[in-house]
Write an enzyme that holds these catalytic residues in place. Structure first.
Site, PDB file in Angstrom:
ATOM      1  N   LYS A  50       0.843  -1.204   0.000  1.00 52.20           N
ATOM      2  CA  LYS A  50       0.000   0.000   0.000  1.00 52.20           C
ATOM      3  C   LYS A  50       0.881   1.258   0.000  1.00 52.20           C
ATOM      4  CE  LYS A  50      -0.402  -0.385   5.050  1.00 52.20           C
ATOM      5  NZ  LYS A  50      -1.268  -0.882   6.145  1.00 52.20           N
ATOM      6  N   ARG A 148     -10.830  -0.212  14.801  1.00 52.11           N
ATOM      7  CA  ARG A 148     -10.553   0.652  13.667  1.00 52.11           C
ATOM      8  C   ARG A 148     -11.513   0.165  12.590  1.00 52.11           C
ATOM      9  NH1 ARG A 148      -4.491   0.992  11.326  1.00 52.11           N
ATOM     10  NH2 ARG A 148      -5.201  -0.932  10.376  1.00 52.11           N
ATOM     11  N   TYR A 270      14.714  29.996  10.956  1.00 49.48           N
ATOM     12  CA  TYR A 270      13.479  30.731  11.245  1.00 49.48           C
ATOM     13  C   TYR A 270      13.243  30.871  12.742  1.00 49.48           C
ATOM     14  CZ  TYR A 270      11.962  30.436   6.360  1.00 49.48           C
ATOM     15  OH  TYR A 270      11.864  30.558   5.004  1.00 49.48           O
ATOM     16  N   MET A 323      11.437  24.295   4.573  1.00 44.31           N
ATOM     17  CA  MET A 323      10.865  23.516   3.474  1.00 44.31           C
ATOM     18  C   MET A 323      11.933  22.783   2.664  1.00 44.31           C
ATOM     19  SD  MET A 323       8.366  24.678   0.343  1.00 44.31           S
ATOM     20  CE  MET A 323       7.214  25.536   1.393  1.00 44.31           C
TER      21      MET A 323
HETATM   22  C1  PLP Z   1      -0.529  -1.762   6.892  1.00 44.12           C
HETATM   23  C2  PLP Z   1      -1.136  -3.023   7.336  1.00 44.12           C
HETATM   24  C3  PLP Z   1      -0.369  -4.213   7.355  1.00 44.12           C
HETATM   25  C4  PLP Z   1       1.120  -4.201   7.189  1.00 44.12           C
HETATM   26  O1  PLP Z   1       1.669  -3.751   8.405  1.00 44.12           O
HETATM   27  P1  PLP Z   1       3.253  -3.691   8.672  1.00 44.12           P
HETATM   28  O2  PLP Z   1       3.342  -3.308  10.098  1.00 44.12           O
HETATM   29  O3  PLP Z   1       3.782  -2.663   7.747  1.00 44.12           O
HETATM   30  O4  PLP Z   1       3.791  -5.035   8.386  1.00 44.12           O
HETATM   31  C5  PLP Z   1      -1.035  -5.392   7.592  1.00 44.12           C
HETATM   32  N1  PLP Z   1      -2.366  -5.419   7.860  1.00 44.12           N
HETATM   33  C6  PLP Z   1      -3.109  -4.300   7.901  1.00 44.12           C
HETATM   34  C7  PLP Z   1      -4.560  -4.388   8.215  1.00 44.12           C
HETATM   35  C8  PLP Z   1      -2.512  -3.068   7.654  1.00 44.12           C
HETATM   36  O5  PLP Z   1      -3.257  -1.941   7.714  1.00 44.12           O
END
Ligand code: PLP
Length: 386
Positions: A50, A148, A270, A323
């Site tokens: 992802k 979640r 800054y 930045m």
């Molecule tokens: C992102 C995610 C993973 C992968 O998690 P890692 O800690 O990066 O291995 C697996 N399952 C779900 C539901 C996730 O949201």
């Protein structure tokens, strides 16, 4: 200190003359996957890709993983599923966000499998199945305490009572996600695993998946049929127990634009948040929050923030991260540091975890926010040229 006019380290960065470079070792990603696959066998190992493979480039990462035998990918969105499908025509692709309202058609056309997380998700997938008059495999995401995404125990009881509403969805996977897997001593892990067992028993039998990168380190009881690491494939070490058997993957380096003297009392950056307590040398580095260096890595006078490594030695960020630039105190350098030298932001001397911690965030966020201005160099090499 005299600038060295004879060296042109920029040749590494040609042709784009980018202010820095991100080196991504695809060979290491592939080896990490193979090592984890071996560790969890006979369970199968998927890869979570992802967010553009955690910022490292899904276009490069998926072919590298498919080449070493990865057959199952997890993404977050329907869009990402389309990307992975274009890269691997036969892979199994799960979508962790489930069914974003209105995305069912797109998922089906990419033969992607949503992790259905609510009764509405299930109903929508069912409707499309009827419209298309073909079976559409689905996964069920069960909430075991993370609160979640996921079906509650109550939802499961409901759907178990209405089998006609979902029984004809072929169940490709039943999955859940752990809240505290980075801490092997947390009783939440076992509590979630037990709840997962209970909920699974209320459903028809299907392959099961509970563990991501940290969960798979909790032992075989957490592996079930499929593990789904993301972060560990990219060299991440979030687990607070044993080290994950993976090698680092990413090095981030940026160019030093200038090294300047700041006399005692002078302030830097800054809002003048850092003031020199002695005559100082300050290196100005071409990386800022637009390049993924969190502004929270700033260090006001007397505070500590991020670090960079130059020729293997650590130097503290001083003042505000802006930045495009950060400023670093190099007064204590033993060897000359000059314009054009490279500063390591993440790499052999600064792990993702350290970089994250010193910016009051985590390595995951460092990875996924690496900017677009740096050159990206993909290597296929072994550890030596990583
Ligand atoms: C992102 C995610 C993973 C992968 O998690 P890692 O800690 O990066 O291995 C697996 N399952 C779900 C539901 C996730 O949201």
């Amino acid at each position: 200190m005299k600038p060295d006019m004879t060296s042109f380290p920029f040749h590494d960065l040609a042709p784009a003359l980018a202010p820095g470079r991100i080196t991504i070792n695809l060979g290491a990603i592939a080896r990490n996957w193979a090592t984890l696959a071996k560790l969890v066998a006979p369970a199968r190992c998927a890869a979570v890709v992802k967010a553009d493979a955690y910022g490292l480039g899904v276009d490069r990462v998926v072919p590298a993983l498919s080449a070493v035998g990865c057959r199952t990918y997890f993404v977050a969105t329907a869009d990402e599923a389309g990307h992975v499908r274009a890269l691997d025509a036969s892979a199994q692709i799960f979508v962790l966000d489930g069914l974003l309202a209105g995305s069912a058609q797109s998922l089906a056309s990419n033969a992607a499998i949503p992790c259905l997380a609510s009764r509405e998700d299930i109903a929508e997938w069912q409707v499309l199945q009827r419209t298309l008059r073909r079976a559409l495999p689905g996964a069920l995401n069960l909430d075991t305490g993370l609160n979640r995404l996921g079906l509650s125990q109550d939802d499961i009881r409901h759907i178990a009572k209405e089998p006609t509403r979902w029984r004809d969805i072929p169940l490709a996977l039943v999955m859940s996600h752990l809240a505290c897997a980075d801490d092997p001593t947390d009783p939440m892990n076992e509590a979630q695993r037990t709840r997962f067992e209970t909920m699974r028993m209320m459903l028809p039998s299907a392959p099961a998946s509970l563990a991501a990168s940290d969960g798979l380190m909790l032992g075989a009881a957490y592996h079930y049929d499929l593990v789904r690491p993301g972060y560990a494939l990219y060299g991440g070490q979030a687990f607070r127990g044993a080290r994950a058997p993976v090698e680092p993957v990413v090095t981030v380096e940026a160019c030093i634009l200038q090294v300047r003297d700041v006399p005692v009392g002078g302030c830097v950056g800054y809002s003048g948040t850092w003031r020199a307590r002695r005559d100082s040398r300050v290196a100005i580095i071409a990386a800022g929050y637009a390049d993924g260096i969190p502004r929270s890595a700033s260090a006001a006078d007397g505070e500590s923030g991020g670090h960079v490594a130059i020729a293997g030695k650590l130097y503290p960020v001083i003042g505000r991260v802006s930045m495009d630039l950060i400023t670093v105190d190099v007064t204590d350098a033993q060897k000359p540091i000059v314009r054009g030298d490279l500063a390591e932001l993440v790499g052999p001397n600064i792990t993702l975890e350290t970089a994250g911690q010193s910016a009051r965030t985590i390595g995951y966020e460092m990875l996924t926010r690496l900017g677009r201005r740096f050159n990206r160099i993909y290597t296929a090499g072994d550890v030596a040229d990583g």
